[in-house]
Write a protein that holds these residues in place. Structure first.
Motif, PDB file in Angstrom:
ATOM      1  N   LEU B   9     -10.125  24.719 -16.620  1.00 23.86           N
ATOM      2  CA  LEU B   9     -11.342  23.900 -16.593  1.00 23.86           C
ATOM      3  C   LEU B   9     -11.201  22.716 -17.551  1.00 23.86           C
ATOM      4  CD1 LEU B   9     -14.061  26.710 -16.526  1.00 23.86           C
ATOM      5  CD2 LEU B   9     -13.040  25.536 -14.609  1.00 23.86           C
ATOM      6  N   LEU B  12     -14.173  19.584 -16.611  1.00 15.34           N
ATOM      7  CA  LEU B  12     -15.421  19.987 -15.941  1.00 15.34           C
ATOM      8  C   LEU B  12     -16.625  19.298 -16.579  1.00 15.34           C
ATOM      9  CD1 LEU B  12     -15.989  22.290 -13.711  1.00 15.34           C
ATOM     10  CD2 LEU B  12     -17.130  23.406 -15.581  1.00 15.34           C
ATOM     11  N   LYS B  32     -13.815  29.362 -10.965  1.00 16.09           N
ATOM     12  CA  LYS B  32     -15.250  29.643 -10.820  1.00 16.09           C
ATOM     13  C   LYS B  32     -15.705  30.757 -11.767  1.00 16.09           C
ATOM     14  CE  LYS B  32     -14.783  30.642  -6.426  1.00 16.09           C
ATOM     15  NZ  LYS B  32     -13.329  30.503  -6.285  1.00 16.09           N
ATOM     16  N   ILE B 194     -15.581  23.284  -7.254  1.00 16.67           N
ATOM     17  CA  ILE B 194     -14.616  23.169  -8.355  1.00 16.67           C
ATOM     18  C   ILE B 194     -13.210  23.243  -7.779  1.00 16.67           C
ATOM     19  CG2 ILE B 194     -13.716  24.318 -10.429  1.00 16.67           C
ATOM     20  CD1 ILE B 194     -16.478  25.280 -11.066  1.00 16.67           C
ATOM     21  N   VAL B 199     -14.937  19.288 -11.399  1.00 19.19           N
ATOM     22  CA  VAL B 199     -15.916  19.256 -10.316  1.00 19.19           C
ATOM     23  C   VAL B 199     -15.432  18.202  -9.330  1.00 19.19           C
ATOM     24  CG1 VAL B 199     -18.275  18.673  -9.679  1.00 19.19           C
ATOM     25  CG2 VAL B 199     -17.847  19.993 -11.749  1.00 19.19           C
TER      26      VAL B 199
END
Lengths: 221, 225
Positions: B9, B12, B32, B194, B199
């Motif tokens: 991530l 994000l 996720k 995602i 994103v």
């Protein structure tokens, strides 16, 4: 923290009461250790009486490895440990709760083992108070160090092998001091001022403090 | 964030407000579940900034945990405790209203002897219902649900949707990860996709509309759900 500790201890003891692992597996194992080691040494009554404290604490040490491993494994099944964190349970409380739960189980196991020692080896016990006090603090030390190292090892895929490797050297002072304190207790002249008892108290206090402080980092690490 | 030494991530950028129902989508391994765990304060954020319900996630991740309800792949239950004992324990641990345990269990269809059945003897769906009952009794401000419909029967799915709708109506936020095409009454107000730790699509408002009974997010530039 104490509220959480009591909650965790009550929950773990209830689970233990249901599963009966200590009663059905660890207690018989401890008796096997007691008897097999006696055969390996010498079966003459004089020798057995002399080594009885060492055999007793060796059996308790091996049993404690299983008990602390199980206490931590309860939280790794279905990732319940993450659940405790999400519920906002204090990590120090989790540590103390597990120590209390394992302490209760081990202390009960020690009572049965002591009966076994008395029946099998027939030692004369002079200082009951010293014996009780040293058993109390030795068990706290074993539980506090055991829960800490068991949590540390729980992240490893080889945790069953890693735990004894980490724990046994660390708790060897407890094994030595508890054995010496019980040898003194078996002599009529023993007192609560026994230096081995003091070592056990220091070990228990240090590991309780270390566990309560660092358990959070270990749990989340 | 790091998974071992591997960064996850990494870019994000996400924001959700009260009363929102956000459906998070993405391929397997997109991050996720890690995203939900980070929002719950279970994964440490190593770089950047994040705030959940006014709590700084980077500085104090532990402070947010008791305010969120996380229902993941694991149910966080104890196998040797009964359904009722598990819910009681969770409510005690979260300092929630203990009187809701019974009604919450019966609301998900666990009544009579089922409440006294050990979790180890329950099916996957029943376990999920126990975890769900505990969540419903806790009434968290932020619901983080990772594949909540998996293993649930159609009645419980619809019940879950209706329970979530009632919480959303009073300002709770729901972040939902699901691979399943959804047919229930819980309508996402937003769909976020995602991919690669970022994103890659964030669709809401007029861009999000329903096609038949299946909630589908469609952006004018491309299909995302």
């Amino acid at each position: 923290m104490w509220r959480d500790a009591l909650l965790i201890a009550a929950k773990d003891l209830r689970i233990e009461f249901r599963s009966k692992v200590t009663l059905n597996l660890i207690l018989p194992f401890a008796f096997v250790v007691l008897i097999i080691f006696a055969f390996a040494l010498d079966t003459s009554p004089g020798t057995l009486q002399k080594v009885a404290p060492g055999l007793f604490w060796l059996a308790v040490l091996f049993s404690s490895i299983f008990s602390v491993d199980r206490a931590v494994a309860i939280e790794t099944d279905d990732n319940a440990g993450d659940g405790l964190l999400v519920y906002g349970v204090d990590p120090g409380g989790i540590f103390l709760g597990k120590v209390v739960s394992v302490f209760v189980q081990l202390f009960l196991l020690e009572i049965f083992l002591l009966l076994g020692v008395v029946i099998l080896y027939g030692p004369k016990i002079g200082g009951w108070l010293l014996m009780l006090a040293s058993a109390f603090f030795a068990t706290i030390g074993l539980c506090a160090a055991g829960v800490t190292y068991s949590q540390l090892a729980s992240g490893s895929r080889a945790k069953q092998t890693l735990l004894p490797l980490l724990l046994v050297p660390v708790v060897s002072p407890v094994l030595l001091a508890a054995t010496k304190a019980w040898q003194d207790a078996f002599a009529v002249t023993s007192s609560l001022g026994d230096p081995w008892l003091r070592l056990l108290i220091v070990f228990a206090v240090v590991y309780l403090a270390l566990g309560a402080i660092f358990y959070s980092s270990i749990l989340e690490g | 964030m790091l998974s071992g030494n591997f960064p996850i991530l990494t870019g994000l950028d996400f924001e959700a407000g009260p009363g929102e129902v956000v459906l998070v989508k993405g391929r397997n391994g997109a991050g996720k579940t890690s995203f939900l765990r980070a929002v719950a304060g279970l994964l440490r954020i190593t770089r950047g900034s994040a705030s959940v319900l006014g709590v700084d996630l980077v500085a104090n991740p532990a402070d947010i945990r008791h305010r969120v309800g996380l229902l993941g792949h694991e149910s966080f239950l104890y196998e040797d405790l009964t359904a009722r004992e598990n819910v009681d324990f969770i409510l005690k641990a979260t300092r929630s209203d203990m009187s809701k345990a019974g009604s919450s269990l019966s609301s998900v269809g666990l009544t009579g002897r089922l409440t006294d059945l050990r979790v180890s003897k329950m099916s996957a769906g029943q376990r999920k219902k126990v975890a769900l009952a505990a969540l419903l009794a806790r009434e968290p401000e932020l619901w983080l649900l990772d594949e909540p419909y998996a293993a649930l029967d159609s009645w419980t799915r619809e019940f879950l949707d209706s329970a979530l709708n009632s919480r959303v109506a009073v300002g709770a936020t729901v972040i939902l990860v699901s691979h399943e095409a959804h047919h229930g009454s819980l309508v996402p107000t937003r769909v976020v996709e995602i991919g690669g730790g970022k994103v890659i699509n964030d669709v809401s408002g007029s861009d999000l509309y329903q096609v038949g009974p299946q909630v589908t997010a469609q952006k004018r530039s491309g299909h995302v759900a």
